[in-house]
Design a protein around this motif. Structure first.
Motif, PDB file in Angstrom:
ATOM      1  N   GLN A 180       0.805  -1.216   0.000  1.00  0.00           N
ATOM      2  CA  GLN A 180       0.000   0.000   0.000  1.00  0.00           C
ATOM      3  C   GLN A 180       0.844   1.276   0.000  1.00  0.00           C
ATOM      4  N   LEU A 181       2.126   1.157   0.246  1.00  0.00           N
ATOM      5  CA  LEU A 181       2.972   2.343   0.394  1.00  0.00           C
ATOM      6  C   LEU A 181       3.029   3.244  -0.842  1.00  0.00           C
ATOM      7  N   PRO A 182       3.120   2.701  -2.069  1.00  0.00           N
ATOM      8  CA  PRO A 182       3.115   3.613  -3.232  1.00  0.00           C
ATOM      9  C   PRO A 182       1.844   4.458  -3.299  1.00  0.00           C
ATOM     10  N   GLY A 183       0.716   3.886  -2.888  1.00  0.00           N
ATOM     11  CA  GLY A 183      -0.522   4.658  -2.860  1.00  0.00           C
ATOM     12  C   GLY A 183      -0.550   5.661  -1.729  1.00  0.00           C
ATOM     13  N   ILE A 184      -0.044   5.250  -0.574  1.00  0.00           N
ATOM     14  CA  ILE A 184      -0.007   6.152   0.579  1.00  0.00           C
ATOM     15  C   ILE A 184       0.855   7.376   0.284  1.00  0.00           C
ATOM     16  N   PHE A 185       1.969   7.150  -0.413  1.00  0.00           N
ATOM     17  CA  PHE A 185       2.893   8.248  -0.732  1.00  0.00           C
ATOM     18  C   PHE A 185       2.823   8.632  -2.210  1.00  0.00           C
ATOM     19  N   PHE A 186       1.643   8.475  -2.786  1.00  0.00           N
ATOM     20  CA  PHE A 186       1.456   8.767  -4.212  1.00  0.00           C
ATOM     21  C   PHE A 186       1.845  10.211  -4.551  1.00  0.00           C
ATOM     22  N   GLN A 187       1.535  11.137  -3.642  1.00  0.00           N
ATOM     23  CA  GLN A 187       1.843  12.547  -3.899  1.00  0.00           C
ATOM     24  C   GLN A 187       3.349  12.773  -4.032  1.00  0.00           C
ATOM     25  N   SER A 188       4.135  12.024  -3.245  1.00  0.00           N
ATOM     26  CA  SER A 188       5.593  12.158  -3.348  1.00  0.00           C
ATOM     27  C   SER A 188       6.091  11.660  -4.700  1.00  0.00           C
ATOM     28  N   TYR A 189       5.510  10.563  -5.193  1.00  0.00           N
ATOM     29  CA  TYR A 189       5.860  10.085  -6.537  1.00  0.00           C
ATOM     30  C   TYR A 189       5.522  11.159  -7.566  1.00  0.00           C
ATOM     31  N   LYS A 190       4.366  11.783  -7.378  1.00  0.00           N
ATOM     32  CA  LYS A 190       3.943  12.833  -8.313  1.00  0.00           C
ATOM     33  C   LYS A 190       4.899  14.013  -8.262  1.00  0.00           C
ATOM     34  N   GLU A 191       5.271  14.434  -7.066  1.00  0.00           N
ATOM     35  CA  GLU A 191       6.199  15.561  -6.893  1.00  0.00           C
ATOM     36  C   GLU A 191       7.570  15.241  -7.485  1.00  0.00           C
ATOM     37  N   ALA A 192       7.950  13.971  -7.429  1.00  0.00           N
ATOM     38  CA  ALA A 192       9.262  13.562  -7.961  1.00  0.00           C
ATOM     39  C   ALA A 192       9.203  13.252  -9.456  1.00  0.00           C
ATOM     40  N   GLY A 193       8.015  13.439 -10.054  1.00  0.00           N
ATOM     41  CA  GLY A 193       7.866  13.161 -11.483  1.00  0.00           C
ATOM     42  C   GLY A 193       7.867  11.679 -11.796  1.00  0.00           C
ATOM     43  N   LYS A 194       7.434  10.858 -10.835  1.00  0.00           N
ATOM     44  CA  LYS A 194       7.471   9.407 -11.011  1.00  0.00           C
ATOM     45  C   LYS A 194       6.107   8.767 -10.749  1.00  0.00           C
ATOM     46  N   MET A 195       5.064   9.479 -11.122  1.00  0.00           N
ATOM     47  CA  MET A 195       3.713   9.014 -10.871  1.00  0.00           C
ATOM     48  C   MET A 195       3.449   7.663 -11.540  1.00  0.00           C
ATOM     49  N   GLN A 196       3.910   7.506 -12.775  1.00  0.00           N
ATOM     50  CA  GLN A 196       3.695   6.252 -13.500  1.00  0.00           C
ATOM     51  C   GLN A 196       4.397   5.077 -12.824  1.00  0.00           C
ATOM     52  N   GLU A 197       5.499   5.378 -12.165  1.00  0.00           N
ATOM     53  CA  GLU A 197       6.221   4.335 -11.435  1.00  0.00           C
ATOM     54  C   GLU A 197       5.374   3.798 -10.293  1.00  0.00           C
ATOM     55  N   ALA A 198       4.698   4.714  -9.587  1.00  0.00           N
ATOM     56  CA  ALA A 198       3.813   4.301  -8.487  1.00  0.00           C
ATOM     57  C   ALA A 198       2.652   3.474  -9.019  1.00  0.00           C
ATOM     58  N   ILE A 199       2.083   3.916 -10.117  1.00  0.00           N
ATOM     59  CA  ILE A 199       0.945   3.200 -10.713  1.00  0.00           C
ATOM     60  C   ILE A 199       1.359   1.792 -11.126  1.00  0.00           C
ATOM     61  N   LYS A 200       2.545   1.673 -11.703  1.00  0.00           N
ATOM     62  CA  LYS A 200       3.030   0.341 -12.110  1.00  0.00           C
ATOM     63  C   LYS A 200       3.223  -0.573 -10.907  1.00  0.00           C
ATOM     64  N   LEU A 201       3.779  -0.033  -9.822  1.00  0.00           N
ATOM     65  CA  LEU A 201       3.971  -0.839  -8.617  1.00  0.00           C
ATOM     66  C   LEU A 201       2.636  -1.348  -8.086  1.00  0.00           C
ATOM     67  N   ILE A 202       1.636  -0.481  -8.104  1.00  0.00           N
ATOM     68  CA  ILE A 202       0.314  -0.870  -7.613  1.00  0.00           C
ATOM     69  C   ILE A 202      -0.310  -1.924  -8.528  1.00  0.00           C
ATOM     70  N   ASN A 203      -0.231  -1.703  -9.830  1.00  0.00           N
ATOM     71  CA  ASN A 203      -0.807  -2.660 -10.789  1.00  0.00           C
ATOM     72  C   ASN A 203      -0.108  -4.018 -10.722  1.00  0.00           C
ATOM     73  N   ASP A 204       1.203  -3.991 -10.593  1.00  0.00           N
ATOM     74  CA  ASP A 204       1.960  -5.246 -10.484  1.00  0.00           C
ATOM     75  C   ASP A 204       1.543  -6.013  -9.235  1.00  0.00           C
ATOM     76  N   ALA A 205       1.365  -5.274  -8.137  1.00  0.00           N
ATOM     77  CA  ALA A 205       0.965  -5.922  -6.892  1.00  0.00           C
ATOM     78  C   ALA A 205      -0.422  -6.547  -7.034  1.00  0.00           C
ATOM     79  N   ILE A 206      -1.343  -5.821  -7.635  1.00  0.00           N
ATOM     80  CA  ILE A 206      -2.697  -6.345  -7.825  1.00  0.00           C
ATOM     81  C   ILE A 206      -2.665  -7.625  -8.653  1.00  0.00           C
ATOM     82  N   ALA A 207      -1.926  -7.592  -9.754  1.00  0.00           N
ATOM     83  CA  ALA A 207      -1.838  -8.767 -10.632  1.00  0.00           C
ATOM     84  C   ALA A 207      -1.211  -9.961  -9.910  1.00  0.00           C
ATOM     85  N   GLY A 208      -0.113  -9.721  -9.209  1.00  0.00           N
ATOM     86  CA  GLY A 208       0.567 -10.803  -8.498  1.00  0.00           C
ATOM     87  C   GLY A 208      -0.276 -11.378  -7.380  1.00  0.00           C
TER      88      GLY A 208
END
Length: 265
Positions: A180-208
């Motif tokens: 859940q951490l990428p979602g909890i800190f989603f704003q930090s990913y966005k601020e760092a310009g890595k929003m898609q990275e967070a989304i991929k981590l979440i999607n990968d976790a859901i699939a796995g």
């Protein structure tokens, strides 16, 4: 006169027996604390738990009871005593060792404000303890603590690095809260310009996790047994030493986590 002496003796015996009955093993005290928290959610936690602390036996305890002694101290905001109890198990590669590390680092961060020490110890914890499904919480508490500190400092790159390292340490065999951490800190990913990275981590976790749920359901037992479920304030304090889940209940935890992750996308 003999009857009088007999009455006095019986009175002393009653007092003695009552005193013995009023003493509690740490594990017994914890059960009573849990029940009070469950039954009286309107009260502060300390109001529910503190009355039992004076009754806890502190000497001549087994190793597990010494761990649970630390738990009674932890529940009652006694950081020095709790840290001393947990410290004796930090060398163990056991469930008790895992839980002791988690509690010990929480105390160091929150009570003693040893922030840099805890950040360093997270790496040591991961090297010592690989993820196992029975330990759903793992080190999430300390990753969250350190990442939140950096978030408040505006160091979002550091937040992303901390969360990425935690997620990379996991497999999909457990319903690990750290997913859940990428979602909890989603704003930090966005601020760092890595929003898609967070989304991929979440999607990968859901699939796995979905694959694991499918396998679990195919191998599901017919036991039908379920452990008692406590209220959220108690569940949120669980460790591998206190959380007990049946096969079916564990599968439900996977499903709950998948739903939670799906809402965070």
């Amino acid at each position: 006169m003999k009857k009088y002496h007999l009455l006095i003796a019986l009175c002393f015996l009653s007092v003695s027996l009552y005193g013995q009955e009023s003493k509690l093993l740490p594990s017994e005290a914890l059960v009573l604390m849990y029940n009070e928290v469950d039954l009286h959610p309107e009260k502060q936690r300390i109001e529910n738990t503190k009355p039992f602390q004076a009754r806890v036996i502190t000497e001549g305890l087994s190793e597990d009871e010494l761990f649970y002694l630390g738990e009674t101290y932890f529940w009652n905001f006694m950081p020095k005593e709790a840290a001393e109890a947990y410290a004796r198990f930090l060398d163990e590669d056991t469930p008790r060792g895992r839980a002791s590390w988690q509690r010990y680092l929480q105390i160091q961060f929150r009570a003693f404000e040893k922030h840099e020490l805890v950040e360093q110890k997270i790496k040591e914890y991961r090297a010592k303890y690989k993820p196992i499904p029975e330990d759903r919480s793992g080190i999430i508490g300390q990753v969250w603590n350190v990442a939140e500190r950096y978030r408040k400092m505006g160091d979002h790159e550091k937040v992303v690095a901390l969360v990425n390292a935690e997620v990379a340490s996991l497999d999909y065999q457990g319903a690990y809260a750290s997913f859940q951490l990428p979602g909890i800190f989603f704003q930090s990913y966005k601020e760092a310009g890595k929003m898609q990275e967070a989304i991929k981590l979440i999607n990968d976790a859901i699939a796995g996790l979905k694959k694991t749920v499918e396998l679990r359901k195919n191998n599901s037992s017919k036991e039908g047994f379920r452990y008692v479920v406590h209220s959220a304030p108690v569940r949120n304090m669980d460790t591998i030493m206190t959380e007990k889940l049946s096969y079916e209940q564990m599968t439900e935890k996977f499903e709950e986590l998948i739903k939670s992750l799906s809402r965070k996308k």
